[in-house]
Design an enzyme around this catalytic site. Structure first.
Site, mmCIF file in Angstrom:
data_model
loop_
_atom_site.group_PDB
_atom_site.id
_atom_site.type_symbol
_atom_site.label_atom_id
_atom_site.label_comp_id
_atom_site.label_asym_id
_atom_site.label_seq_id
_atom_site.Cartn_x
_atom_site.Cartn_y
_atom_site.Cartn_z
ATOM 1 C CG ASN A 161 68.004 3.311 -98.894
ATOM 2 O OD1 ASN A 161 67.767 3.187 -100.086
ATOM 3 N ND2 ASN A 161 69.000 2.688 -98.311
ATOM 4 C CG ASP A 193 77.947 0.985 -95.506
ATOM 5 O OD1 ASP A 193 78.000 -0.076 -94.833
ATOM 6 O OD2 ASP A 193 76.883 1.580 -95.729
ATOM 7 C CG HIS A 247 72.289 7.621 -94.678
ATOM 8 N ND1 HIS A 247 71.166 7.540 -93.869
ATOM 9 C CD2 HIS A 247 72.429 6.399 -95.244
ATOM 10 C CE1 HIS A 247 70.662 6.321 -93.939
ATOM 11 N NE2 HIS A 247 71.402 5.609 -94.778
ATOM 12 C CD GLN A 298 65.749 7.364 -93.426
ATOM 13 O OE1 GLN A 298 64.617 7.660 -93.829
ATOM 14 N NE2 GLN A 298 66.552 8.228 -92.858
ATOM 15 C CG HIS A 315 73.850 4.186 -99.243
ATOM 16 N ND1 HIS A 315 74.390 3.260 -98.385
ATOM 17 C CD2 HIS A 315 72.653 4.546 -98.715
ATOM 18 C CE1 HIS A 315 73.554 3.054 -97.386
ATOM 19 N NE2 HIS A 315 72.488 3.824 -97.562
#
Length: 113
Positions: free
Chosen positions: A86, A30, A99, A93, A101
């Site tokens: 999210n 990230d 996706h 989101q 994390h």
């Protein structure tokens, strides 16, 4: 999807610091890490969110989930990690591409958010 930043990363149109990749998924660091280890894991197929999964996405999602433990091991997250998704506006989101994390290398707090 042409305007999706994660599709562009999966297509190599935008560079990323990749930690894992195969034909179906890609995992990369990230750009705004919230932990010492903060990796995003995405399917290469554009799926907007968990709410947009189709019945025929089951094998893809199973594959993604099974790879997470391997990615965590490769990142030396032996003391544990947190996996976050999210979903939607209230879930915060911000990128409309499914996706996850993967966060680790620090003690997580509870409750989150």
């Amino acid at each position: 999807m042409a305007d999706c930043i994660f599709c562009k990363i999966a297509d190599k149109d935008i560079p990323s610091k990749t930690v894992y990749e195969d034909d179906e998924i890609i995992a990369f660091h990230d750009l705004e890490p919230q932990a010492p280890v903060h990796v995003l894991i995405i399917p290469k197929k554009h799926i907007a969110s968990l709410d947009d999964l189709a019945d025929d996405d089951g094998e893809l999602i199973a594959h993604l989930m099974l790879k997470i433990k391997e990615i965590a091991k490769d990142l030396n997250l032996e003391k544990g990690y947190r996996l976050v998704n999210n979903c939607g506006e209230d879930g915060l989101q911000t990128v409309k591409h499914l996706h996850f994390h993967l966060l680790g290398k620090r003690k997580m707090t509870w409750p989150p958010g």
